[in-house]
Design an enzyme around this catalytic site. Structure first.
Site, PDB file in Angstrom:
ATOM      1  CB  VAL A  96      -9.193   2.893   1.230  1.00  0.00           C
ATOM      2  CG1 VAL A  96      -9.639   1.835   0.237  1.00  0.00           C
ATOM      3  CG2 VAL A  96     -10.339   3.343   2.118  1.00  0.00           C
ATOM      4  CG  HIS A  97      -2.661  -0.039   1.007  1.00  0.00           C
ATOM      5  ND1 HIS A  97      -2.266  -1.149   0.303  1.00  0.00           N
ATOM      6  CD2 HIS A  97      -1.587   0.790   1.049  1.00  0.00           C
ATOM      7  CE1 HIS A  97      -0.997  -1.012  -0.060  1.00  0.00           C
ATOM      8  NE2 HIS A  97      -0.572   0.164   0.373  1.00  0.00           N
ATOM      9  CB  ILE A  98      -5.715  -1.016  -3.982  1.00  0.00           C
ATOM     10  CG1 ILE A  98      -7.006  -0.226  -3.801  1.00  0.00           C
ATOM     11  CG2 ILE A  98      -5.890  -2.130  -5.003  1.00  0.00           C
ATOM     12  CD1 ILE A  98      -7.402   0.585  -4.996  1.00  0.00           C
ATOM     13  N   GLY A  99      -4.109  -3.689  -2.512  1.00  0.00           N
ATOM     14  CA  GLY A  99      -3.031  -4.629  -2.767  1.00  0.00           C
ATOM     15  C   GLY A  99      -1.919  -4.601  -1.742  1.00  0.00           C
ATOM     16  CB  VAL A 144      -6.012  -3.101   3.486  1.00  0.00           C
ATOM     17  CG1 VAL A 144      -5.926  -2.829   4.975  1.00  0.00           C
ATOM     18  CG2 VAL A 144      -5.275  -4.378   3.111  1.00  0.00           C
TER      19      VAL A 144
END
Length: 178
Positions: A96-99, A144
């Site tokens: 889980v990836h932010i930005g 993501v």
């Protein structure tokens, strides 16, 4: 100020409350939306590493708010401020990836609710992002969710139409076993 006032304990600031979990529709080999918002296909993520599926297949969500939730139940394998790795009991590894390029923020603008070794349930809050800080830094704030061990499976498929709006906890990605 009286003589003894200087010995009074100063009021301590309470730690920010952890948001409540959302209802997640859990099913084997299914990833739920990590945030409420508009779903985009992985190929449309504005970063060649994600859009080229170098880190795995999945999707992203343009979020409506600042809380990011666990898309699956599993062990927290890594935390990086702007990202969390999870491993399910049946072998699916999820990033889980932010930005995009938010690694450059070095954790500024992100509040983690989990640490490596924790066990999380799908729908549990894992990170709060400061969308204003991300925007001010000039980065997109899409969230993501990718199956990082995609090669171990027959496929990873989007379960909803791109550009559709979802609520956090809604099934969005299906892992197809060989």
């Amino acid at each position: 100020m009286g003589l003894f006032d200087m010995f009074k304990k100063k009021a301590e600031h309470a730690a920010p409350a952890k948001p409540a979990a959302v209802a997640a529709t859990e099913a084997a080999d299914t990833l739920c939306a990590p945030a409420s918002g508009r779903v985009i296909a992985m190929k449309d993520v504005p970063d060649p590493v994600f859009s080229g599926e170098v880190l795995g297949k999945g999707c992203a969500v343009w979020p409506d708010d600042e809380i990011v939730y666990a898309p699956v139940s599993g062990a927290v394998t890594v935390t990086m401020g702007h990202a969390v790795g999870l491993a399910t009991s049946d072998g699916v590894e999820v990033l889980v990836h932010i930005g995009v390029d938010t690694v450059n923020m070095q954790g500024d603008g992100f509040t983690g609710y989990v640490t490596q070794g924790d066990y999380v349930k799908a729908g549990q809050p894992i990170i709060k992002m400061d969308r204003a800080k991300i925007k001010a830094a000039g980065y997109p704030d899409c969230v993501v969710v990718a199956v990082s061990n995609t090669a171990e499976f027959a496929d990873v498929e989007l379960m909803v139409e791109p550009e559709s709006t979802v609520t956090a906890g809604t099934p969005v990605v299906k892992v197809v076993r060989k």
